[in-house]
Design a protein around this motif. Sequence first.
Motif, PDB file in Angstrom:
ATOM      1  N   ASP A   6       1.760  -2.565  30.638  1.00 13.69           N
ATOM      2  CA  ASP A   6       0.507  -2.335  29.925  1.00 13.69           C
ATOM      3  C   ASP A   6      -0.598  -3.260  30.441  1.00 13.69           C
ATOM      4  O   ASP A   6      -1.755  -2.844  30.579  1.00 13.69           O
ATOM      5  CB  ASP A   6       0.704  -2.553  28.425  1.00 13.69           C
ATOM      6  CG  ASP A   6       1.548  -1.462  27.773  1.00 13.69           C
ATOM      7  OD1 ASP A   6       1.751  -0.417  28.418  1.00 13.69           O
ATOM      8  OD2 ASP A   6       2.004  -1.670  26.630  1.00 13.69           O
ATOM      9  N   ALA A   7      -0.235  -4.508  30.718  1.00 14.35           N
ATOM     10  CA  ALA A   7      -1.221  -5.445  31.264  1.00 14.35           C
ATOM     11  C   ALA A   7      -1.713  -4.977  32.627  1.00 14.35           C
ATOM     12  O   ALA A   7      -2.916  -5.057  32.932  1.00 14.35           O
ATOM     13  CB  ALA A   7      -0.611  -6.837  31.374  1.00 14.35           C
ATOM     14  N   ALA A   8      -0.804  -4.470  33.436  1.00 10.89           N
ATOM     15  CA  ALA A   8      -1.188  -3.961  34.752  1.00 10.89           C
ATOM     16  C   ALA A   8      -2.156  -2.794  34.629  1.00 10.89           C
ATOM     17  O   ALA A   8      -3.144  -2.702  35.383  1.00 10.89           O
ATOM     18  CB  ALA A   8       0.057  -3.543  35.527  1.00 10.89           C
ATOM     19  N   ALA A   9      -1.922  -1.911  33.674  1.00  8.33           N
ATOM     20  CA  ALA A   9      -2.803  -0.760  33.478  1.00  8.33           C
ATOM     21  C   ALA A   9      -4.211  -1.215  33.095  1.00  8.33           C
ATOM     22  O   ALA A   9      -5.210  -0.657  33.572  1.00  8.33           O
ATOM     23  CB  ALA A   9      -2.229   0.152  32.410  1.00  8.33           C
ATOM     24  N   ILE A  10      -4.308  -2.215  32.224  1.00 11.13           N
ATOM     25  CA  ILE A  10      -5.620  -2.729  31.818  1.00 11.13           C
ATOM     26  C   ILE A  10      -6.344  -3.360  33.003  1.00 11.13           C
ATOM     27  O   ILE A  10      -7.542  -3.128  33.229  1.00 11.13           O
ATOM     28  CB  ILE A  10      -5.473  -3.749  30.679  1.00 11.13           C
ATOM     29  CG1 ILE A  10      -4.881  -3.087  29.432  1.00 11.13           C
ATOM     30  CG2 ILE A  10      -6.820  -4.390  30.337  1.00 11.13           C
ATOM     31  CD1 ILE A  10      -4.501  -4.075  28.341  1.00 11.13           C
ATOM     32  N   LEU A  11      -5.621  -4.164  33.781  1.00 15.70           N
ATOM     33  CA  LEU A  11      -6.240  -4.849  34.911  1.00 15.70           C
ATOM     34  C   LEU A  11      -6.703  -3.869  35.988  1.00 15.70           C
ATOM     35  O   LEU A  11      -7.731  -4.080  36.642  1.00 15.70           O
ATOM     36  CB  LEU A  11      -5.265  -5.871  35.501  1.00 15.70           C
ATOM     37  CG  LEU A  11      -4.988  -7.097  34.616  1.00 15.70           C
ATOM     38  CD1 LEU A  11      -3.804  -7.893  35.138  1.00 15.70           C
ATOM     39  CD2 LEU A  11      -6.233  -7.983  34.541  1.00 15.70           C
ATOM     40  N   ARG A  12      -5.954  -2.781  36.172  1.00 16.83           N
ATOM     41  CA  ARG A  12      -6.360  -1.786  37.163  1.00 16.83           C
ATOM     42  C   ARG A  12      -7.631  -1.052  36.729  1.00 16.83           C
ATOM     43  O   ARG A  12      -8.427  -0.627  37.568  1.00 16.83           O
ATOM     44  CB  ARG A  12      -5.231  -0.769  37.381  1.00 16.83           C
ATOM     45  CG  ARG A  12      -4.029  -1.310  38.131  1.00 16.83           C
ATOM     46  CD  ARG A  12      -3.086  -0.184  38.540  1.00 16.83           C
ATOM     47  NE  ARG A  12      -1.896  -0.697  39.223  1.00 16.83           N
ATOM     48  CZ  ARG A  12      -0.724  -0.876  38.638  1.00 16.83           C
ATOM     49  NH1 ARG A  12      -0.580  -0.572  37.347  1.00 16.83           N
ATOM     50  NH2 ARG A  12       0.306  -1.352  39.312  1.00 16.83           N
ATOM     51  N   ALA A  13      -7.820  -0.906  35.421  1.00 16.18           N
ATOM     52  CA  ALA A  13      -8.935  -0.104  34.908  1.00 16.18           C
ATOM     53  C   ALA A  13     -10.176  -0.924  34.592  1.00 16.18           C
ATOM     54  O   ALA A  13     -11.190  -0.365  34.179  1.00 16.18           O
ATOM     55  CB  ALA A  13      -8.482   0.637  33.651  1.00 16.18           C
ATOM     56  N   THR A  14     -10.116  -2.241  34.785  1.00 13.86           N
ATOM     57  CA  THR A  14     -11.209  -3.108  34.381  1.00 13.86           C
ATOM     58  C   THR A  14     -11.910  -3.712  35.602  1.00 13.86           C
ATOM     59  O   THR A  14     -11.239  -4.146  36.546  1.00 13.86           O
ATOM     60  CB  THR A  14     -10.697  -4.251  33.487  1.00 13.86           C
ATOM     61  OG1 THR A  14      -9.971  -3.698  32.390  1.00 13.86           O
ATOM     62  CG2 THR A  14     -11.846  -5.079  32.941  1.00 13.86           C
ATOM     63  N   VAL A  15     -13.238  -3.728  35.581  1.00 12.06           N
ATOM     64  CA  VAL A  15     -14.018  -4.348  36.655  1.00 12.06           C
ATOM     65  C   VAL A  15     -14.154  -5.838  36.366  1.00 12.06           C
ATOM     66  O   VAL A  15     -14.811  -6.244  35.396  1.00 12.06           O
ATOM     67  CB  VAL A  15     -15.414  -3.706  36.767  1.00 12.06           C
ATOM     68  CG1 VAL A  15     -16.225  -4.409  37.861  1.00 12.06           C
ATOM     69  CG2 VAL A  15     -15.298  -2.221  37.064  1.00 12.06           C
ATOM     70  N   LEU A  16     -13.514  -6.656  37.187  1.00 11.87           N
ATOM     71  CA  LEU A  16     -13.506  -8.101  37.010  1.00 11.87           C
ATOM     72  C   LEU A  16     -13.696  -8.787  38.366  1.00 11.87           C
ATOM     73  O   LEU A  16     -13.457  -8.167  39.405  1.00 11.87           O
ATOM     74  CB  LEU A  16     -12.168  -8.560  36.402  1.00 11.87           C
ATOM     75  CG  LEU A  16     -11.876  -8.148  34.955  1.00 11.87           C
ATOM     76  CD1 LEU A  16     -10.415  -8.373  34.629  1.00 11.87           C
ATOM     77  CD2 LEU A  16     -12.769  -8.930  33.988  1.00 11.87           C
ATOM     78  N   PRO A  17     -14.101 -10.056  38.374  1.00 18.66           N
ATOM     79  CA  PRO A  17     -14.236 -10.790  39.643  1.00 18.66           C
ATOM     80  C   PRO A  17     -12.874 -11.232  40.183  1.00 18.66           C
ATOM     81  O   PRO A  17     -12.622 -12.413  40.401  1.00 18.66           O
ATOM     82  CB  PRO A  17     -15.128 -11.974  39.271  1.00 18.66           C
ATOM     83  CG  PRO A  17     -14.858 -12.203  37.832  1.00 18.66           C
ATOM     84  CD  PRO A  17     -14.604 -10.854  37.233  1.00 18.66           C
ATOM     85  N   LEU A  18     -11.994 -10.268  40.354  1.00 19.03           N
ATOM     86  CA  LEU A  18     -10.669 -10.503  40.911  1.00 19.03           C
ATOM     87  C   LEU A  18     -10.170  -9.210  41.526  1.00 19.03           C
ATOM     88  O   LEU A  18     -10.705  -8.140  41.255  1.00 19.03           O
ATOM     89  CB  LEU A  18      -9.693 -11.010  39.835  1.00 19.03           C
ATOM     90  CG  LEU A  18      -9.449 -10.125  38.594  1.00 19.03           C
ATOM     91  CD1 LEU A  18      -8.356  -9.085  38.834  1.00 19.03           C
ATOM     92  CD2 LEU A  18      -9.064 -10.996  37.399  1.00 19.03           C
ATOM     93  N   ARG A  19      -9.134  -9.324  42.350  1.00 20.31           N
ATOM     94  CA  ARG A  19      -8.519  -8.143  42.948  1.00 20.31           C
ATOM     95  C   ARG A  19      -7.080  -8.062  42.458  1.00 20.31           C
ATOM     96  O   ARG A  19      -6.230  -8.861  42.854  1.00 20.31           O
ATOM     97  CB  ARG A  19      -8.534  -8.241  44.476  1.00 20.31           C
ATOM     98  CG  ARG A  19      -8.187  -6.928  45.171  1.00 20.31           C
ATOM     99  CD  ARG A  19      -8.246  -7.092  46.671  1.00 20.31           C
ATOM    100  NE  ARG A  19      -6.964  -7.526  47.215  1.00 20.31           N
ATOM    101  CZ  ARG A  19      -6.790  -7.949  48.463  1.00 20.31           C
ATOM    102  NH1 ARG A  19      -7.825  -8.028  49.277  1.00 20.31           N
ATOM    103  NH2 ARG A  19      -5.594  -8.318  48.890  1.00 20.31           N
ATOM    104  N   PHE A  20      -6.825  -7.111  41.571  1.00 23.64           N
ATOM    105  CA  PHE A  20      -5.475  -6.973  41.042  1.00 23.64           C
ATOM    106  C   PHE A  20      -4.617  -6.204  42.044  1.00 23.64           C
ATOM    107  O   PHE A  20      -4.906  -5.057  42.392  1.00 23.64           O
ATOM    108  CB  PHE A  20      -5.474  -6.260  39.698  1.00 23.64           C
ATOM    109  CG  PHE A  20      -4.096  -6.089  39.121  1.00 23.64           C
ATOM    110  CD1 PHE A  20      -3.336  -7.200  38.795  1.00 23.64           C
ATOM    111  CD2 PHE A  20      -3.554  -4.829  38.935  1.00 23.64           C
ATOM    112  CE1 PHE A  20      -2.056  -7.057  38.289  1.00 23.64           C
ATOM    113  CE2 PHE A  20      -2.280  -4.672  38.425  1.00 23.64           C
ATOM    114  CZ  PHE A  20      -1.525  -5.798  38.100  1.00 23.64           C
ATOM    115  N   ASP A  21      -3.546  -6.851  42.496  1.00 24.59           N
ATOM    116  CA  ASP A  21      -2.683  -6.280  43.532  1.00 24.59           C
ATOM    117  C   ASP A  21      -1.317  -5.863  43.012  1.00 24.59           C
ATOM    118  O   ASP A  21      -0.365  -5.748  43.784  1.00 24.59           O
ATOM    119  CB  ASP A  21      -2.501  -7.287  44.681  1.00 24.59           C
ATOM    120  CG  ASP A  21      -3.718  -7.355  45.588  1.00 24.59           C
ATOM    121  OD1 ASP A  21      -4.598  -6.478  45.463  1.00 24.59           O
ATOM    122  OD2 ASP A  21      -3.797  -8.281  46.415  1.00 24.59           O
ATOM    123  N   GLY A  22      -1.174  -5.666  41.710  1.00 23.47           N
ATOM    124  CA  GLY A  22       0.086  -5.179  41.165  1.00 23.47           C
ATOM    125  C   GLY A  22       1.074  -6.285  40.867  1.00 23.47           C
ATOM    126  O   GLY A  22       0.713  -7.335  40.322  1.00 23.47           O
TER     127      GLY A  22
END
Length: 351
Positions: free
Chosen positions: A197-213
Motif C-alpha cells: 500500500d505504501a508503494a502504491a501511494i509513493l508511485r501515485a504522488t509527486v514528491l522531490p524523490l524518485r521511488f524505485d520500488g
Amino acid sequence: MSSQPRIAIDAMGGDEGVRVMMAGVALARRRHEGLRFILFGDEARLKAALDRHPNLRAASEIVHADSVVDGSEKPSVAIRKKNSSMAKAIAAVKSGDAGAAVSSGNTGALMAMAKLALRTMPGIDRPALAAMLPTLGDNDVVMLDLGANPECDARNLVQFSVMGAAYARIALDLEQPRVRLLNIGTEDLKGTDEIRDAAAILRATVLPLRFDGFTEGDKIASGECDVIVCDGFSGNVALKTAEGTARFVTDVLRRAFTSSIRSKLGFLISKPAMHLLKHHLDPNNHNGAVFLGLNGVVVKSHGSANDTGVANAVHVAARLLEEDITRRIAADMANVPAFARPAPMLEPAAK
C-alpha cells in the motif's frame, strides 16, 4: 556561521562519558570554528575537561545537571529525571536556547524524552530514527526506521520516505534521491499489505524523490538507491546484522593475516588496502543517527563512539540546522495525499 544556533551536548552519555564527549566536541569545533555549545553535565568534571580544550572553552557554556540517564534504564524511568543531562539538553532545544541536541546516551530514553518534549511535526504520526550506512556506490545510503517504531502501517512508511528523502537531499546533496522500500522481494506482489500500500501511494504522488520500488536485504550496501525505508523492527535487525558482518569480516582477516609468517608478509603487502577497508567499515566515520519528524533536531551518537565519531555526530546536527531540515520536511509533506497524513485534531465540544 557566527550567528548559528548553539548545539546542546549531553556530555555525560556514552561508554566513556565526559572525556570522549569533550574531545569529540572540541574536534568538531576545530572543523567548524563558528559552532557554539551548551554543555550539560557535572559542572566540576566539565570544567576540568574544558581545561584540556581551550578552543572549546571559549565557545561553550556549562549548565550543571544533577543526574545521568543510565544505559540500562527503561524510558519510563528515565523521563522522570527532569534534571538529567539528557533531559536538560533536549529542554534547551524546546526553549530555543539551542538549535539541536546531541547525546551518546540511552537510545530509548532519548527518543522518549525528545518525543515528549518536542512533539512530532504537523503531518507526521511518528518520528523515525535514520542513519547513514556505507555502500559500494558513490554515496552512502540513508536508512530508516532503525528501531523507533517496531510496527508501521502504510502511512508511516510513506512519511518515513518523505523524511528520509529530505535528509538525503541535505546529507548526500541530491535533488531527487532514489527511494526504495525494504521487502522480501522486488516483485510488486511481494511483502505485506502495508508495504504494498505504501508503494502504491509513493508511485501515485509527486514528491522531490524518485521511488524505485522494493529492495532486499542483500542490496542494502549495493549503492543502487539513496534511501531505504522499513519498519523499525526490520531496520534494527538489518543494522545489527550489518554491524556484526563488518566485525566478522575484520576479525576473519586479522586471524588470517596472523596465522603464519607468510600471512604476515602478505599483510604488509596489502596494508594500504586493509587501511581502506578499515576506514570504510569503521562506524565512527558514519556516526550520528537522527530522530526525524520532531519539532527540533536531535542526533544520537553511538555509545561506543570515539572522538572522531562524536565529532561526526555534531557535524550532522550542524548540517541539519544549517539546511533547516524541519522546514524541508514540512514543505514536502504538503504534497502527500491527505489520507497518508495524520487526521487533524478535533476541537473539544463546547459545554
